[in-house]
Design a protein around this motif. Structure first.
Motif, PDB file in Angstrom:
ATOM      1  N   PHE A  10       0.836  -1.203   0.000  1.00 22.99           N
ATOM      2  CA  PHE A  10       0.000   0.000   0.000  1.00 22.99           C
ATOM      3  C   PHE A  10       0.869   1.251   0.000  1.00 22.99           C
ATOM      4  O   PHE A  10       0.599   2.203  -0.732  1.00 22.99           O
ATOM      5  CB  PHE A  10      -0.941   0.022   1.207  1.00 22.99           C
ATOM      6  N   ALA A  11       1.921   1.260   0.810  1.00 25.00           N
ATOM      7  CA  ALA A  11       2.812   2.414   0.870  1.00 25.00           C
ATOM      8  C   ALA A  11       3.472   2.669  -0.484  1.00 25.00           C
ATOM      9  O   ALA A  11       3.581   3.819  -0.922  1.00 25.00           O
ATOM     10  CB  ALA A  11       3.866   2.213   1.944  1.00 25.00           C
ATOM     11  N   VAL A  12       3.880   1.604  -1.148  1.00 22.77           N
ATOM     12  CA  VAL A  12       4.498   1.761  -2.468  1.00 22.77           C
ATOM     13  C   VAL A  12       3.492   2.293  -3.477  1.00 22.77           C
ATOM     14  O   VAL A  12       3.751   3.258  -4.194  1.00 22.77           O
ATOM     15  CB  VAL A  12       5.111   0.429  -2.951  1.00 22.77           C
ATOM     16  N   SER A  13       2.313   1.676  -3.526  1.00 20.91           N
ATOM     17  CA  SER A  13       1.329   2.107  -4.527  1.00 20.91           C
ATOM     18  C   SER A  13       0.785   3.496  -4.227  1.00 20.91           C
ATOM     19  O   SER A  13       0.421   4.232  -5.145  1.00 20.91           O
ATOM     20  CB  SER A  13       0.189   1.093  -4.626  1.00 20.91           C
ATOM     21  N   ALA A  14       0.739   3.894  -2.964  1.00 23.46           N
ATOM     22  CA  ALA A  14       0.228   5.210  -2.617  1.00 23.46           C
ATOM     23  C   ALA A  14       1.240   6.320  -2.886  1.00 23.46           C
ATOM     24  O   ALA A  14       0.860   7.469  -3.098  1.00 23.46           O
ATOM     25  CB  ALA A  14      -0.185   5.235  -1.151  1.00 23.46           C
ATOM     26  N   THR A  15       2.524   5.990  -2.886  1.00 24.08           N
ATOM     27  CA  THR A  15       3.542   7.032  -3.032  1.00 24.08           C
ATOM     28  C   THR A  15       4.268   7.021  -4.374  1.00 24.08           C
ATOM     29  O   THR A  15       4.938   7.999  -4.706  1.00 24.08           O
ATOM     30  CB  THR A  15       4.607   6.891  -1.925  1.00 24.08           C
ATOM     31  N   PHE A  16       4.121   5.970  -5.154  1.00 29.51           N
ATOM     32  CA  PHE A  16       4.935   5.845  -6.361  1.00 29.51           C
ATOM     33  C   PHE A  16       4.685   6.973  -7.357  1.00 29.51           C
ATOM     34  O   PHE A  16       5.623   7.601  -7.847  1.00 29.51           O
ATOM     35  CB  PHE A  16       4.719   4.495  -7.041  1.00 29.51           C
ATOM     36  N   LEU A  17       3.434   7.241  -7.677  1.00 29.25           N
ATOM     37  CA  LEU A  17       3.147   8.264  -8.688  1.00 29.25           C
ATOM     38  C   LEU A  17       3.557   9.655  -8.225  1.00 29.25           C
ATOM     39  O   LEU A  17       4.048  10.461  -9.029  1.00 29.25           O
ATOM     40  CB  LEU A  17       1.667   8.236  -9.065  1.00 29.25           C
ATOM     41  N   THR A  18       3.391   9.942  -6.952  1.00 33.97           N
ATOM     42  CA  THR A  18       3.829  11.238  -6.423  1.00 33.97           C
ATOM     43  C   THR A  18       5.344  11.369  -6.528  1.00 33.97           C
ATOM     44  O   THR A  18       5.853  12.411  -6.951  1.00 33.97           O
ATOM     45  CB  THR A  18       3.387  11.382  -4.954  1.00 33.97           C
ATOM     46  N   LEU A  19       6.046  10.309  -6.144  1.00 36.76           N
ATOM     47  CA  LEU A  19       7.497  10.342  -6.248  1.00 36.76           C
ATOM     48  C   LEU A  19       7.961  10.385  -7.697  1.00 36.76           C
ATOM     49  O   LEU A  19       8.956  11.042  -8.018  1.00 36.76           O
ATOM     50  CB  LEU A  19       8.106   9.123  -5.543  1.00 36.76           C
ATOM     51  N   ALA A  20       7.248   9.704  -8.579  1.00 35.74           N
ATOM     52  CA  ALA A  20       7.628   9.685  -9.998  1.00 35.74           C
ATOM     53  C   ALA A  20       7.556  11.079 -10.601  1.00 35.74           C
ATOM     54  O   ALA A  20       8.347  11.417 -11.489  1.00 35.74           O
ATOM     55  CB  ALA A  20       6.741   8.718 -10.770  1.00 35.74           C
ATOM     56  N   GLY A  21       6.626  11.888 -10.128  1.00 34.84           N
ATOM     57  CA  GLY A  21       6.535  13.256 -10.616  1.00 34.84           C
ATOM     58  C   GLY A  21       7.584  14.173 -10.033  1.00 34.84           C
ATOM     59  O   GLY A  21       7.883  15.222 -10.578  1.00 34.84           O
ATOM     60  N   ALA A  22       8.153  13.773  -8.884  1.00 32.36           N
ATOM     61  CA  ALA A  22       9.094  14.642  -8.191  1.00 32.36           C
ATOM     62  C   ALA A  22      10.559  14.278  -8.429  1.00 32.36           C
ATOM     63  O   ALA A  22      11.408  15.163  -8.488  1.00 32.36           O
ATOM     64  CB  ALA A  22       8.811  14.614  -6.687  1.00 32.36           C
ATOM     65  N   ILE A  23      10.853  12.974  -8.543  1.00 33.35           N
ATOM     66  CA  ILE A  23      12.243  12.542  -8.706  1.00 33.35           C
ATOM     67  C   ILE A  23      12.316  11.465  -9.793  1.00 33.35           C
ATOM     68  O   ILE A  23      11.293  11.014 -10.291  1.00 33.35           O
ATOM     69  CB  ILE A  23      12.839  12.005  -7.381  1.00 33.35           C
ATOM     70  N   THR A  24      13.526  11.060 -10.113  1.00 30.53           N
ATOM     71  CA  THR A  24      13.719  10.049 -11.152  1.00 30.53           C
ATOM     72  C   THR A  24      13.370   8.663 -10.622  1.00 30.53           C
ATOM     73  O   THR A  24      13.213   8.459  -9.422  1.00 30.53           O
ATOM     74  CB  THR A  24      15.190  10.031 -11.610  1.00 30.53           C
ATOM     75  N   ARG A  25      13.272   7.713 -11.521  1.00 33.51           N
ATOM     76  CA  ARG A  25      12.984   6.334 -11.105  1.00 33.51           C
ATOM     77  C   ARG A  25      14.110   5.757 -10.273  1.00 33.51           C
ATOM     78  O   ARG A  25      13.880   4.979  -9.364  1.00 33.51           O
ATOM     79  CB  ARG A  25      12.716   5.456 -12.321  1.00 33.51           C
ATOM     80  N   GLN A  26      15.333   6.142 -10.570  1.00 29.62           N
ATOM     81  CA  GLN A  26      16.456   5.690  -9.759  1.00 29.62           C
ATOM     82  C   GLN A  26      16.336   6.251  -8.339  1.00 29.62           C
ATOM     83  O   GLN A  26      16.641   5.575  -7.366  1.00 29.62           O
ATOM     84  CB  GLN A  26      17.792   6.121 -10.378  1.00 29.62           C
ATOM     85  N   GLY A  27      15.883   7.477  -8.240  1.00 25.94           N
ATOM     86  CA  GLY A  27      15.676   8.086  -6.928  1.00 25.94           C
ATOM     87  C   GLY A  27      14.586   7.381  -6.148  1.00 25.94           C
ATOM     88  O   GLY A  27      14.697   7.202  -4.934  1.00 25.94           O
ATOM     89  N   ILE A  28      13.523   6.986  -6.849  1.00 25.01           N
ATOM     90  CA  ILE A  28      12.444   6.241  -6.202  1.00 25.01           C
ATOM     91  C   ILE A  28      12.988   4.922  -5.666  1.00 25.01           C
ATOM     92  O   ILE A  28      12.687   4.526  -4.533  1.00 25.01           O
ATOM     93  CB  ILE A  28      11.284   5.993  -7.183  1.00 25.01           C
ATOM     94  N   PHE A  29      13.779   4.247  -6.473  1.00 27.45           N
ATOM     95  CA  PHE A  29      14.381   2.988  -6.026  1.00 27.45           C
ATOM     96  C   PHE A  29      15.217   3.206  -4.774  1.00 27.45           C
ATOM     97  O   PHE A  29      15.147   2.426  -3.822  1.00 27.45           O
ATOM     98  CB  PHE A  29      15.239   2.385  -7.141  1.00 27.45           C
ATOM     99  N   LEU A  30      16.003   4.273  -4.751  1.00 25.56           N
ATOM    100  CA  LEU A  30      16.844   4.556  -3.593  1.00 25.56           C
ATOM    101  C   LEU A  30      16.005   4.865  -2.358  1.00 25.56           C
ATOM    102  O   LEU A  30      16.361   4.468  -1.242  1.00 25.56           O
ATOM    103  CB  LEU A  30      17.803   5.704  -3.893  1.00 25.56           C
ATOM    104  N   VAL A  31      14.881   5.553  -2.529  1.00 28.01           N
ATOM    105  CA  VAL A  31      13.986   5.837  -1.397  1.00 28.01           C
ATOM    106  C   VAL A  31      13.457   4.537  -0.817  1.00 28.01           C
ATOM    107  O   VAL A  31      13.502   4.317   0.403  1.00 28.01           O
ATOM    108  CB  VAL A  31      12.832   6.763  -1.821  1.00 28.01           C
ATOM    109  N   TYR A  32      12.945   3.660  -1.676  1.00 30.48           N
ATOM    110  CA  TYR A  32      12.405   2.388  -1.196  1.00 30.48           C
ATOM    111  C   TYR A  32      13.504   1.488  -0.634  1.00 30.48           C
ATOM    112  O   TYR A  32      13.288   0.782   0.347  1.00 30.48           O
ATOM    113  CB  TYR A  32      11.625   1.678  -2.297  1.00 30.48           C
ATOM    114  N   ALA A  33      14.686   1.510  -1.232  1.00 30.07           N
ATOM    115  CA  ALA A  33      15.807   0.725  -0.702  1.00 30.07           C
ATOM    116  C   ALA A  33      16.216   1.248   0.675  1.00 30.07           C
ATOM    117  O   ALA A  33      16.506   0.463   1.582  1.00 30.07           O
ATOM    118  CB  ALA A  33      16.989   0.777  -1.663  1.00 30.07           C
ATOM    119  N   GLY A  34      16.205   2.548   0.851  1.00 29.28           N
ATOM    120  CA  GLY A  34      16.512   3.141   2.153  1.00 29.28           C
ATOM    121  C   GLY A  34      15.502   2.735   3.211  1.00 29.28           C
ATOM    122  O   GLY A  34      15.866   2.444   4.364  1.00 29.28           O
ATOM    123  N   MET A  35      14.228   2.695   2.824  1.00 30.56           N
ATOM    124  CA  MET A  35      13.193   2.251   3.752  1.00 30.56           C
ATOM    125  C   MET A  35      13.417   0.796   4.156  1.00 30.56           C
ATOM    126  O   MET A  35      13.225   0.427   5.323  1.00 30.56           O
ATOM    127  CB  MET A  35      11.811   2.430   3.125  1.00 30.56           C
TER     128      MET A  35
END
Length: 69
Positions: A10-35
């Protein structure tokens, strides 16, 4: 238990599109990897090792940690 399992997806699906508009896909991966790293560190630090212990020992430790004897 199933509620807890559903929170990660749920956290991934709720935040992915917002993050995709704000940062790159690599950045999204790093955010989720950090979590994930934070979660692993938390579990290693807070969840006691149970290998080689009897069920009674584990239950007594869990009861003592919860304030029960």
């Amino acid at each position: 238990m199933s509620k807890i399992k559903g929170q990660g997806p749920f956290a991934v699906s709720a935040t992915f599109l917002t993050l995709a508009g704000a940062i790159t896909r690599q950045g999204i991966f790093l955010v989720y990897a950090g979590m994930a790293v934070v979660a692993v560190v938390f579990f290693v630090a807070k969840v006691p090792e149970t290998k080689g212990r009897s069920l009674e020992d584990i239950q007594s430790d869990a009861g003592a940690a919860a304030g029960r004897s």
